[in-house]
Design an enzyme around this catalytic site. Structure first.
Site, mmCIF file in Angstrom:
data_model
loop_
_atom_site.group_PDB
_atom_site.id
_atom_site.type_symbol
_atom_site.label_atom_id
_atom_site.label_comp_id
_atom_site.label_asym_id
_atom_site.label_seq_id
_atom_site.Cartn_x
_atom_site.Cartn_y
_atom_site.Cartn_z
ATOM 1 N N GLY A 72 56.792 38.601 -55.430
ATOM 2 C CA GLY A 72 55.318 37.636 -55.692
ATOM 3 C C GLY A 72 55.845 36.748 -56.084
ATOM 4 N N GLY A 120 58.185 42.416 -54.059
ATOM 5 C CA GLY A 120 57.171 41.756 -53.265
ATOM 6 C C GLY A 120 58.330 42.301 -51.810
ATOM 7 N N GLU A 143 60.782 44.348 -62.583
ATOM 8 C CA GLU A 143 59.579 43.621 -63.113
ATOM 9 C C GLU A 143 59.054 43.933 -64.197
ATOM 10 O OE1 GLU A 143 58.777 43.815 -59.033
ATOM 11 O OE2 GLU A 143 59.971 45.474 -60.028
ATOM 12 N N ASP A 151 55.994 47.304 -58.953
ATOM 13 C CA ASP A 151 54.621 47.694 -57.827
ATOM 14 C C ASP A 151 55.210 47.568 -56.430
ATOM 15 O OD1 ASP A 151 55.042 45.493 -58.273
ATOM 16 O OD2 ASP A 151 52.651 44.167 -57.884
#
Length: 354
Positions: A72, A120, A143, A151
């Site tokens: 992301g 992502g 992360e 995630d």
């Protein structure tokens, strides 16, 4: 471009090539990092093609030579976290909805996971059903190094890797090549990067399984299979502290390196990640895990470690984060419990289950 899609600034190229609906992430200077607008455009394209029987296969790849997607847009999340805004939860809500949609697609969803595929980028590729890595692939969920829990369904994928391989990858944030990505269930086939253009052309006229088999080869040798014994033993511990102690004590140089790497990550994120992985292992569906990850991401947005982690890794690039707290022993059960609490704006809800 495809009619009926929202106007966009070319950060996602959407076109038809024969029976293929093709999506190209097109921010090569930012390693194709995902913005909210890009997520919306991907979702709109899939919505249109799901109702079009002439689209037999969806193909996603990334512009440039460096990789599919680095994750992301971390800088946008950093600014949002600093100002206490609401943009990041809205982005994650739509991103996780997209991840769930990709996993539900009935037809072939072919992902060219060439080069760097992180965060992502894993979310828009590894939930597909035809996942292709190359000799250049570096796949990671890093992360914990910026104060987040993996995630985009990452804890779902990693919790289902053989033994404790997923725990190792989640806590260290280590990147893996083609063979190890396949071993861990993050990819299916290895195709030499030089053959991807030919494969993409063949997909336009040939069923995906047939075309992929024509070009798939054995991947370069990986590393994780030979390390399974110490990985499975050390990472089966019930706490991050005990995992680190076992890694230091087991006598393998690679295990010692893993322990040292873990100790550079956010202590709070490490403990929340281990708890999330153990819960995800018992969860029946991806949608359930995405719900839990949404809670964890929203919680991280309200912790100092997220801003500090992004500052150290992306903004100032000094690689010297000052975590709060700075030691695993100082992270309490209450600190970890916050990552599973309902966020102020409400849960992900039906977005992950439509």
């Amino acid at each position: 471009m495809t009619d009926g899609l929202p106007e966009e600034d070319e950060t996602v190229l959407v076109r038809r090539e024969g029976r293929v609906g093709r999506l190209t992430l097109n921010r090569p200077r930012a390693l194709n990092a995902l913005t909210h607008a890009m997520v919306s455009r991907l979702d709109a394209a899939l919505t249109e093609w799901e109702g079009d029987p002439s689209v037999r296969t969806v193909l996603i790849d990334g512009a440039g030579e460096r990789g599919l997607c680095a994750g992301g847009d971390i800088r946008a999340i950093y600014e949002d976290a600093r100002t206490g805004g609401t943009a990041s939860p809205a982005f994650w809500r739509d991103e996780y909805r997209l991840n769930a949609r990709i996993a539900r697609l009935p037809g072939p969803y072919v992902a060219f996971m060439d080069g760097i595929v992180m965060g992502g980028g894993v979310g828009v590729s590894a939930h597909g059903n035809v996942r292709i890595v190359t000799e250049r692939s570096q796949v990671a969920m890093p992360e914990t190094g910026i104060g987040l829990v993996p995630d985009v369904g990452g804890t779902y994928l990693l919790s289902r890797a053989p033994g404790e391989l997923g725990t190792h990858l989640a806590l260290t944030g280590a990147a893996v090549g083609a063979a190890d990505a396949i071993l861990c269930g993050l990819a299916d086939h290895c195709v030499p990067s030089g053959r991807l253009p030919v494969l993409a052309a063949e997909l336009a006229a040939t069923d995906a399984p047939v075309a992929v088999r024509r070009h798939a080869t054995a991947p370069p040798e990986g590393e994780l299979a030979a390390d399974r014994e110490w990985i499975d033993t050390c990472y089966a511990a019930d706490s991050v502290e005990e995992i680190v102690d076992r890694l230091f004590a087991c006598g393998h140089h690679a295990a010692k390196q893993a322990a040292e790497t873990i100790l550079t990550k956010s202590p709070t994120a490490l403990k929340a990640t281990l708890a999330a992985l153990r819960t995800a292992r018992e969860s029946a569906t991806l949608e359930e895990v995405l719900e839990a990850e949404y809670r964890a991401s929203c919680a991280a947005l309200r912790t100092p470690d997220l801003v500090e982690g992004i500052r150290a890794q992306v903004i100032d690039k000094d690689r010297m984060p000052r975590w709060q707290p700075g030691d695993l022993e100082l992270v309490t059960e209450k600190d970890v419990a916050r990552f599973s609490a309902a966020p102020p704006g409400g849960d992900l809800g039906p977005a992950g289950r439509e």
